[in-house]
Motif scaffolding. Structure first.
Motif, PDB file in Angstrom:
ATOM      1  N   THR A   8       0.827  -1.217   0.000  1.00 54.74           N
ATOM      2  CA  THR A   8       0.000   0.000   0.000  1.00 54.74           C
ATOM      3  C   THR A   8       0.855   1.259   0.000  1.00 54.74           C
ATOM      4  O   THR A   8       0.314   2.361  -0.073  1.00 54.74           O
ATOM      5  CB  THR A   8      -0.896   0.051   1.266  1.00 54.74           C
ATOM      6  OG1 THR A   8      -0.046  -0.063   2.409  1.00 54.74           O
ATOM      7  CG2 THR A   8      -1.905  -1.076   1.266  1.00 54.74           C
ATOM      8  N   VAL A   9       2.183   1.110   0.099  1.00 53.16           N
ATOM      9  CA  VAL A   9       3.038   2.297   0.239  1.00 53.16           C
ATOM     10  C   VAL A   9       3.454   2.900  -1.104  1.00 53.16           C
ATOM     11  O   VAL A   9       4.151   3.909  -1.138  1.00 53.16           O
ATOM     12  CB  VAL A   9       4.318   1.985   1.072  1.00 53.16           C
ATOM     13  CG1 VAL A   9       3.959   1.503   2.461  1.00 53.16           C
ATOM     14  CG2 VAL A   9       5.217   0.980   0.349  1.00 53.16           C
ATOM     15  N   SER A 199      -5.336   0.066  -4.763  1.00 50.97           N
ATOM     16  CA  SER A 199      -4.263   0.804  -4.083  1.00 50.97           C
ATOM     17  C   SER A 199      -3.239  -0.104  -3.414  1.00 50.97           C
ATOM     18  O   SER A 199      -2.463   0.338  -2.586  1.00 50.97           O
ATOM     19  CB  SER A 199      -4.878   1.720  -3.031  1.00 50.97           C
ATOM     20  OG  SER A 199      -5.577   0.931  -2.087  1.00 50.97           O
ATOM     21  N   LYS A 200      -3.241  -1.395  -3.778  1.00 51.71           N
ATOM     22  CA  LYS A 200      -2.203  -2.285  -3.229  1.00 51.71           C
ATOM     23  C   LYS A 200      -1.198  -2.556  -4.360  1.00 51.71           C
ATOM     24  O   LYS A 200      -0.663  -1.612  -4.898  1.00 51.71           O
ATOM     25  CB  LYS A 200      -2.844  -3.538  -2.655  1.00 51.71           C
ATOM     26  CG  LYS A 200      -3.806  -3.146  -1.532  1.00 51.71           C
ATOM     27  CD  LYS A 200      -4.074  -4.208  -0.535  1.00 51.71           C
ATOM     28  CE  LYS A 200      -4.671  -3.611   0.722  1.00 51.71           C
ATOM     29  NZ  LYS A 200      -5.914  -2.847   0.514  1.00 51.71           N
ATOM     30  N   GLY A 201      -1.015  -3.814  -4.742  1.00 59.28           N
ATOM     31  CA  GLY A 201      -0.008  -4.106  -5.767  1.00 59.28           C
ATOM     32  C   GLY A 201      -0.242  -3.380  -7.081  1.00 59.28           C
ATOM     33  O   GLY A 201       0.691  -3.182  -7.865  1.00 59.28           O
ATOM     34  N   LEU A 202      -1.475  -2.992  -7.348  1.00 60.46           N
ATOM     35  CA  LEU A 202      -1.759  -2.335  -8.633  1.00 60.46           C
ATOM     36  C   LEU A 202      -1.251  -0.892  -8.662  1.00 60.46           C
ATOM     37  O   LEU A 202      -1.177  -0.284  -9.727  1.00 60.46           O
ATOM     38  CB  LEU A 202      -3.258  -2.396  -8.954  1.00 60.46           C
ATOM     39  CG  LEU A 202      -3.821  -3.814  -9.154  1.00 60.46           C
ATOM     40  CD1 LEU A 202      -5.308  -3.776  -9.463  1.00 60.46           C
ATOM     41  CD2 LEU A 202      -3.082  -4.543 -10.273  1.00 60.46           C
ATOM     42  N   GLY A 203      -0.961  -0.344  -7.487  1.00 62.71           N
ATOM     43  CA  GLY A 203      -0.211   0.909  -7.446  1.00 62.71           C
ATOM     44  C   GLY A 203      -0.998   2.207  -7.508  1.00 62.71           C
ATOM     45  O   GLY A 203      -0.402   3.278  -7.620  1.00 62.71           O
ATOM     46  N   ALA A 204      -2.320   2.171  -7.468  1.00 63.78           N
ATOM     47  CA  ALA A 204      -3.086   3.429  -7.448  1.00 63.78           C
ATOM     48  C   ALA A 204      -3.008   4.031  -6.049  1.00 63.78           C
ATOM     49  O   ALA A 204      -2.848   3.306  -5.067  1.00 63.78           O
ATOM     50  CB  ALA A 204      -4.540   3.169  -7.833  1.00 63.78           C
ATOM     51  N   THR A 319       6.453  -7.295  -1.538  1.00 64.75           N
ATOM     52  CA  THR A 319       7.073  -6.669  -2.709  1.00 64.75           C
ATOM     53  C   THR A 319       6.002  -5.933  -3.512  1.00 64.75           C
ATOM     54  O   THR A 319       4.828  -6.284  -3.479  1.00 64.75           O
ATOM     55  CB  THR A 319       7.779  -7.721  -3.587  1.00 64.75           C
ATOM     56  OG1 THR A 319       6.812  -8.728  -3.942  1.00 64.75           O
ATOM     57  CG2 THR A 319       8.935  -8.369  -2.858  1.00 64.75           C
ATOM     58  N   HIS A 320       6.454  -4.895  -4.232  1.00 64.90           N
ATOM     59  CA  HIS A 320       5.499  -4.059  -4.976  1.00 64.90           C
ATOM     60  C   HIS A 320       6.236  -3.248  -6.033  1.00 64.90           C
ATOM     61  O   HIS A 320       7.470  -3.329  -6.127  1.00 64.90           O
ATOM     62  CB  HIS A 320       4.741  -3.146  -4.009  1.00 64.90           C
ATOM     63  CG  HIS A 320       5.647  -2.375  -3.090  1.00 64.90           C
ATOM     64  ND1 HIS A 320       6.364  -1.288  -3.507  1.00 64.90           N
ATOM     65  CD2 HIS A 320       5.975  -2.569  -1.780  1.00 64.90           C
ATOM     66  CE1 HIS A 320       7.072  -0.821  -2.488  1.00 64.90           C
ATOM     67  NE2 HIS A 320       6.868  -1.588  -1.438  1.00 64.90           N
ATOM     68  N   LEU A 321       5.515  -2.424  -6.765  1.00 65.94           N
ATOM     69  CA  LEU A 321       6.122  -1.787  -7.928  1.00 65.94           C
ATOM     70  C   LEU A 321       7.107  -0.677  -7.615  1.00 65.94           C
ATOM     71  O   LEU A 321       7.816  -0.228  -8.510  1.00 65.94           O
ATOM     72  CB  LEU A 321       5.064  -1.339  -8.957  1.00 65.94           C
ATOM     73  CG  LEU A 321       4.293  -0.040  -8.835  1.00 65.94           C
ATOM     74  CD1 LEU A 321       3.461   0.163 -10.089  1.00 65.94           C
ATOM     75  CD2 LEU A 321       3.418  -0.037  -7.624  1.00 65.94           C
ATOM     76  N   ASP A 322       7.224  -0.292  -6.355  1.00 64.93           N
ATOM     77  CA  ASP A 322       8.247   0.697  -6.000  1.00 64.93           C
ATOM     78  C   ASP A 322       9.533   0.046  -5.498  1.00 64.93           C
ATOM     79  O   ASP A 322      10.424   0.741  -5.011  1.00 64.93           O
ATOM     80  CB  ASP A 322       7.705   1.678  -4.939  1.00 64.93           C
ATOM     81  CG  ASP A 322       6.783   2.717  -5.565  1.00 64.93           C
ATOM     82  OD1 ASP A 322       6.568   2.668  -6.796  1.00 64.93           O
ATOM     83  OD2 ASP A 322       6.272   3.579  -4.823  1.00 64.93           O
ATOM     84  N   VAL A 323       9.622  -1.283  -5.598  1.00 66.97           N
ATOM     85  CA  VAL A 323      10.876  -1.960  -5.219  1.00 66.97           C
ATOM     86  C   VAL A 323      11.496  -2.543  -6.497  1.00 66.97           C
ATOM     87  O   VAL A 323      10.874  -3.349  -7.188  1.00 66.97           O
ATOM     88  CB  VAL A 323      10.628  -3.093  -4.196  1.00 66.97           C
ATOM     89  CG1 VAL A 323      11.937  -3.801  -3.873  1.00 66.97           C
ATOM     90  CG2 VAL A 323      10.006  -2.549  -2.915  1.00 66.97           C
TER      91      VAL A 323
END
Ligand SMILES: Cc1ncc(COP(=O)(O)O)c(C=O)c1O
Length: 338
Positions: A8-9, A199-204, A319-323
């Motif tokens: 969520t970050v 607003s989680k892994g999808l990045g909104a 893990t997420h799209l900002d890593v």
């Protein structure tokens, strides 16, 4: 700072921000926001459902769905570690006046056999009426575990036979679907309602969508207003969600690869007892010495890596799209040097 506390970050990318900045807007309480309407049509079509509703959060979509499905005094069957029960502030009781039948199950997942044991006899006045079964896929407390689709089909058949609606907390549903390759429409056909977080892994930056039949969404829209969730020019945030759903689904596989790299590094470390086998983007490590949990979190923070406690003697990394891949390598090196 490399932030693994949650998916969520994430911050919106330049392209997402541009889509938000340029979004045509209107008053969504009057159903006049073209971007919200586009997102809702896109989401409904994506899952082969009749309609969708854009809401401020996954808690809101779940709580609205429960409120529509269940009458006060009714009972919801869910996993004892499910988000709807454990992390929504007692909302099932507070918002809907309903009770819960909490079941255990492997890594946050229920089986049809367990559910079948707990349907209350509607003719016995002692028991609350069982009115909803709710699943979570992926299961957060199960370390991002994915449901076996065959089990979901059995649960659906059972719910149909017992005239029970089936809800899905699909906060991270897209993580499950990119891994299994199951068609979203085929999957969604098993559920009466699905909550999907944008607003989680999808990045909104904000928002979730609820999908279901036209009639269900009509009722959900009324409940959303009562819960104070009617938004006005919400197209600005809906545009981020629409962008996320169009462009950020396939890339979730990268996050899953990253999570597997963390898993294999953690499995080599002498202070780690075990790691829940990684299936998606959540890595849960169980420590040999539970008392070391805070010290490990602090020592990682000193090296600019943020992770979270996840229960006694447990750590979670998401893990997420900002890593980036480089940051995963860097984190593995840091973990080995602790
Ligand atoms: C499985 C699950 N469901 C629902 C939610 C609720 O989402 P929100 O934080 O948008 O209310 C979360 C949030 O972390 C979650 O992990």
């Amino acid at each position: 700072m490399i932030d693994f506390r949650s998916d969520t970050v994430t911050k919106p990318t330049k392209e997402m921000l541009e889509a938000m900045f340029n979004a045509p807007v209107g008053d969504d309480v009057f159903s006049e926001d073209p971007t919200v309407n586009e997102l809702q049509e896109f989401a409904a079509d994506y899952f082969g459902k009749e309609a969708a509703l854009f809401c401020s959060s996954g808690t809101q979509t779940n709580q609205i769905a429960i409120n529509v499905h269940v009458q006060p005094g009714g009972e919801v069957i869910c996993h004892e570690e499910s988000h709807i029960y454990k992390y929504e502030g007692g909302g099932i009781a507070k918002n809907s006046g309903a009770s819960v039948r909490l079941l255990q199950g492997d890594r946050g997942r229920l089986t049809v056999d367990e559910i079948a044991k707990w349907i209350n006899n509607p003719d016995d006045v002692h028991f609350p009426l069982t009115q909803l079964v709710s699943l979570e896929d992926t299961a957060n407390r199960g370390g991002g575990a994915i449901y076996d689709f065959e089990e979901i089909k059995k649960i659906k058949a059972f719910c149909v036979a017992n005239q029970l609606p089936l809800h899905l907390d699909g906060a991270r549903l897209m993580n499950a679907l990119v891994e299994t390759g199951i068609d979203p429409k085929v999957y969604a056909a098993q559920f009466d309602s699905i909550s999907l977080c944008l607003s989680k892994g999808l990045g909104a930056p904000v928002g979730s969508v609820l999908v279901g039949t036209k009639d269900f969404i009509k009722q959900a829209r009324r409940v959303r207003k009562v819960f104070g969730g009617g938004m006005r020019q919400a197209g600005i945030i809906a545009a981020g969600g629409l962008y996320a759903l169009k462009y950020n689904v396939e890339r979730l596989k990268i996050d899953h690869d990253h999570a597997r790299k963390l898993e294999s590094t953690l499995n080599e470390l002498e202070w780690v007892e075990s790691v829940l086998p990684v299936q998606t983007n959540i890595v849960v490590a169980i420590l040999k010495d539970a008392n070391q949990r805070e010290a490990i979190i602090e020592r990682l923070a000193e090296r600019n890596v943020r992770i979270m406690a996840f229960g006694p003697g447990m750590l979670r990394m998401v893990t997420h799209l900002d890593v980036t891949s480089e940051q995963i390598e860097e984190t593995c090196t840091i973990l080995k040097s602790l």
